[in-house]
Design a protein around this motif. Structure first.
Motif, PDB file in Angstrom:
ATOM      1  N   PRO A  42       0.833  -1.209   0.000  1.00  0.00           N
ATOM      2  CA  PRO A  42       0.000   0.000   0.000  1.00  0.00           C
ATOM      3  C   PRO A  42       0.866   1.258   0.000  1.00  0.00           C
ATOM      4  N   GLU A  43       0.408   2.237  -0.737  1.00  0.00           N
ATOM      5  CA  GLU A  43       1.136   3.498  -0.837  1.00  0.00           C
ATOM      6  C   GLU A  43       0.133   4.645  -0.769  1.00  0.00           C
ATOM      7  N   GLU A  44       0.368   5.560   0.136  1.00  0.00           N
ATOM      8  CA  GLU A  44      -0.518   6.711   0.286  1.00  0.00           C
ATOM      9  C   GLU A  44      -0.286   7.719  -0.838  1.00  0.00           C
ATOM     10  N   VAL A  45      -1.370   8.148  -1.455  1.00  0.00           N
ATOM     11  CA  VAL A  45      -1.311   9.177  -2.495  1.00  0.00           C
ATOM     12  C   VAL A  45      -1.921  10.441  -1.900  1.00  0.00           C
ATOM     13  N   HIS A  54      -5.740   9.027  -1.079  1.00  0.00           N
ATOM     14  CA  HIS A  54      -6.180   7.634  -1.143  1.00  0.00           C
ATOM     15  C   HIS A  54      -4.963   6.711  -1.133  1.00  0.00           C
ATOM     16  N   THR A  55      -5.253   5.435  -1.018  1.00  0.00           N
ATOM     17  CA  THR A  55      -4.188   4.426  -1.015  1.00  0.00           C
ATOM     18  C   THR A  55      -4.243   3.656  -2.327  1.00  0.00           C
ATOM     19  N   ARG A  56      -3.084   3.386  -2.869  1.00  0.00           N
ATOM     20  CA  ARG A  56      -3.010   2.543  -4.073  1.00  0.00           C
ATOM     21  C   ARG A  56      -1.935   1.490  -3.843  1.00  0.00           C
TER      22      ARG A  56
END
Length: 156
Positions: A42-45, A54-56
């Motif tokens: 998961p990576e926070e945008v 959001h998370t992608r």
């Protein structure tokens, strides 16, 4: 007898290895409909004017499979591990060989490189394999292997 299916993936950005059986809260391994295994973290945008934060999923490129074998210290052996075999000072790298459908170890002191079956060194009756690192965290061991490989081909 069933075979354990375990995987690990190298996160280049975080400089760490993530394991499918231990790090399930930090990464997700997914087998896509095309049969390809993928790993995402998961990576926070951050928010922009057009979108809220959001998370992608950031895909990790290098996924390595557990061989189903353990070294002499009962450590699991994965694809990409750097090992020593017995008293031989030269490190060898574990890889899957499609042509023979088996786990092998590189062998730079054989003519034209070559490889040997991993299972002949790591089995229930005779185990002389020791995992000493892996390709991403121990590049110094790879340099040692590459140097020896170049010397052995120059001597011929």
């Amino acid at each position: 007898m069933t075979r354990e299916h375990k995987y690990r993936a190298w996160d280049e950005e975080a400089q760490e290895m993530l394991y499918s059986d231990k790090d399930y809260e930090r990464c997700t391994f997914v087998c896509e409909s095309d049969g390809i295994l993928r790993c995402f973290v998961p990576e926070e945008v951050p928010a922009t004017q057009d979108e809220p934060s959001h998370t992608r999923g950031r895909e990790l490129e290098d996924i390595m499979e557990y061989t189903g074998l353990k070294d002499k210290n009962i450590k699991e052996i994965y694809e990409g591990d750097i090992t020593r075999i017995g008293k031989c000072p030269l490190p060898v790298i574990v890889f899957w060989d499609e042509q023979v459908a088996a786990w092998q170890v590189t062998n730079s002191h054989k003519e034209n490189g070559g490889a040997s079956l991993l299972s002949q060194y790591a089995n229930d009756y005779h185990n002389i394999v020791e995992v000493i690192g892996y390709i991403h965290e121990n590049p110094d061991l790879l340099k040692e292997w590459e140097q020896y490989g170049r010397q052995s081909t120059q001597v011929r």
